[in-house]
Scaffold this active site. Structure first.
Site, PDB file in Angstrom:
ATOM      1  N   CYS A 194       6.116  -8.697   3.719  1.00 10.98           N
ATOM      2  CA  CYS A 194       5.462  -7.478   4.220  1.00 10.98           C
ATOM      3  C   CYS A 194       6.272  -6.238   3.877  1.00 10.98           C
ATOM      4  CB  CYS A 194       5.287  -7.553   5.739  1.00 10.98           C
ATOM      5  SG  CYS A 194       3.962  -8.622   6.310  1.00 10.98           S
ATOM      6  N   GLU A 227      -6.552  -3.107   2.585  1.00 12.81           N
ATOM      7  CA  GLU A 227      -5.235  -3.306   3.179  1.00 12.81           C
ATOM      8  C   GLU A 227      -4.132  -3.436   2.118  1.00 12.81           C
ATOM      9  OE1 GLU A 227      -4.656  -3.917   6.864  1.00 12.81           O
ATOM     10  OE2 GLU A 227      -6.525  -2.778   6.870  1.00 12.81           O
ATOM     11  N   HIS A 271      -3.618 -10.977   6.994  1.00  5.50           N
ATOM     12  CA  HIS A 271      -3.579 -10.675   5.563  1.00  5.50           C
ATOM     13  C   HIS A 271      -3.331 -11.963   4.791  1.00  5.50           C
ATOM     14  CE1 HIS A 271      -2.102  -6.417   6.748  1.00  5.50           C
ATOM     15  NE2 HIS A 271      -3.369  -6.360   6.440  1.00  5.50           N
TER      16      HIS A 271
END
Length: 445
Positions: A369, A174, A250
């Site tokens: 992000c 990721e 995450h």
């Protein structure tokens, strides 16, 4: 050598919508079906970039992906004209249509993992695009991401690009959302903290029960090998399963680091003390851990506010600025923690800046992000291709571009509109000219 951290923010794409595609992302799931405002989302992102640039931080821009991904629909058997493909997908597989229209590439923390040249054996900056295989809508991104990164970081003497890891559950990657580099400053050799949710081969079987663990240890180890990092430069830590089950999909939703500072929640790591000990053993400068106990901020408050999905930025005087989403002000415990625990504590965090990124937050992405951090020397910055480092002129052009091309209302039902596809292609074609990136999109090739 003047090494600076450049934050490359992703431009929000014209198809920004709330389809609730990310299982385990509480905000994304809870806002499914709402009407989005792509224009506002893109302008909010640009405002954040501009404010950080004005404050003296190095700021870059990465373009959105081509959406809807009509090629993906055709690969899945939908045939005919673009309008026919969209109509059939909307009728037969509406969730697939939503996936190929996702603007999730705006969260460039997932775009790739980066190792600066000061840490790499060959003295180059290394990039590995994330395979994002855990969800279909993000699995569509790596090919274009790789082309974009190769276009910007094109000088082979200074930049190295690695292949995406095999898109299988064992190597689920990721990107930088599960990677933090810690060092005294950006020009010093650093230590790379890779956080994983599960082991694909072996392990003790302890894993989250409610939501999937997206990053594997094997993927993190493979990226470190690609970049030539040795044992003395790496720490691999398992994410706390309870955090994942609370919606921490995450690591950057529960911890953020920069320089020697690691700001983290008590439930960030399964083995908190072991992780800190390993970092202290490897980081040359004294590690400054800033721990937020669960008594101060619950996991639910951490996820709802995205306190830890904030940008931690280093200032010239050694202090740090924490850029938090506006939602942190809406949670009393979180705001109190920021004022009484962080700003009043014995740590370099001297300022908290609040930014409105609500359009992104409703889809589960906060300030951290939206950016990919790349530490670059002055020579490496000069070697960048394209026009991707933000200045006043570029900000003005991008703002005008958004206002020309973006809708101010987009519901999931609108994704089948063939006019939206045409509008998006026209916008992206113009954008590659503004950013001077060349033909990075499938429709241009």
């Amino acid at each position: 050598m003047s090494v600076r951290e450049v934050n490359f923010d992703g431009l929000v794409g014209p198809t920004h919508n709330y389809s609730g595609l990310a299982h385990g992302n509480v905000a994304s799931m809870s806002h499914e079906g709402l009407v989005a405002n792509p224009r506002e989302a893109a302008l909010q992102g640009l405002e954040k970039m501009k404010s950080l640039m004005d404050a003296g931080y190095a700021q870059g821009v990465l373009p959105p992906q081509q959406r809807p991904d009509l090629g993906a629909l055709r690969d899945l058997g939908f045939a005919g004209s673009d309008a026919e493909v969209l109509a059939r997908a909307a009728d037969e597989a509406p969730q697939v249509l939503r996936a190929v229209c996702s603007a999730s590439s705006m969260w460039t923390a997932n775009a790739a993992t980066v190792t600066p040249s000061v840490d790499a054996p060959d003295g180059r900056v290394h990039f590995t695009p994330a395979n994002l295989q855990s969800s279909f809508h993000r699995y569509l991104e790596p090919a274009t991401t790789g082309r974009v990164l190769a276009s910007i970081f094109a000088d082979e003497a200074r930049f190295a690009h690695h292949p995406v890891l095999p898109a299988t559950p064992a190597f689920s990657d990721e990107g930088a959302a599960n990677h933090t580099r810690l060092a005294g400053d950006h020009g010093e050799p650093g230590v790379h903290l890779y956080v994983y949710g599960r082991q694909a081969f072996g392990g003790d079987g302890i894993a989250p029960r409610r939501y999937p663990a997206r990053q594997t240890l094997e993927a993190s180890q493979a990226v470190a090998r690609q970049h030539g990092l040795g044992d003395a430069q790496t720490v691999f830590a398992q994410q706390h399963p309870e955090a994942i089950d609370a919606g921490v999909f995450h690591n950057d939703v529960i911890a953020v680091g920069n320089g020697p500072v690691l700001l983290y929640h008590e439930y960030a790591f399964r083995d908190e003390q072991g992780t800190l000990d390993a970092l202290r053993e490897r980081v040359a400068s004294p590690l400054i851990p800033v721990r937020v106990p669960v008594e101060a901020v619950s996991l639910d408050d951490a996820v709802a506010s995205y306190l830890f999905n904030s940008q931690l930025l280093t200032n010239a005087d050694g202090t740090m600025t924490l850029v938090v989403p506006g939602e942190c002000q809406e949670r009393e415990a979180v705001w109190r923690c920021l004022q009484d625990h962080l700003l009043a504590g014995h740590n370099p965090i001297a300022e908290v800046v609040v930014k409105d990124v609500k359009q992104s937050m409703r889809n589960g992405g906060g300030p951290a992000c939206l950016r990919l951090r790349v530490a670059l020397s002055e020579a490496e910055r000069a070697a960048l291709s394209g026009r991707v480092l933000l200045d006043d002129a570029l900000h003005g052009e991008l703002t005008a571009w958004v206002k020309r091309h973006y809708r101010d209302r987009l519901a999931p039902a609108d994704l089948a509109d063939p006019a939206l596809a045409s509008e998006t292609l026209a916008a992206l074609d113009e954008l590659t000219g503004i950013l001077q990136l060349g033909s990075v999109y499938p429709f241009q090739r």
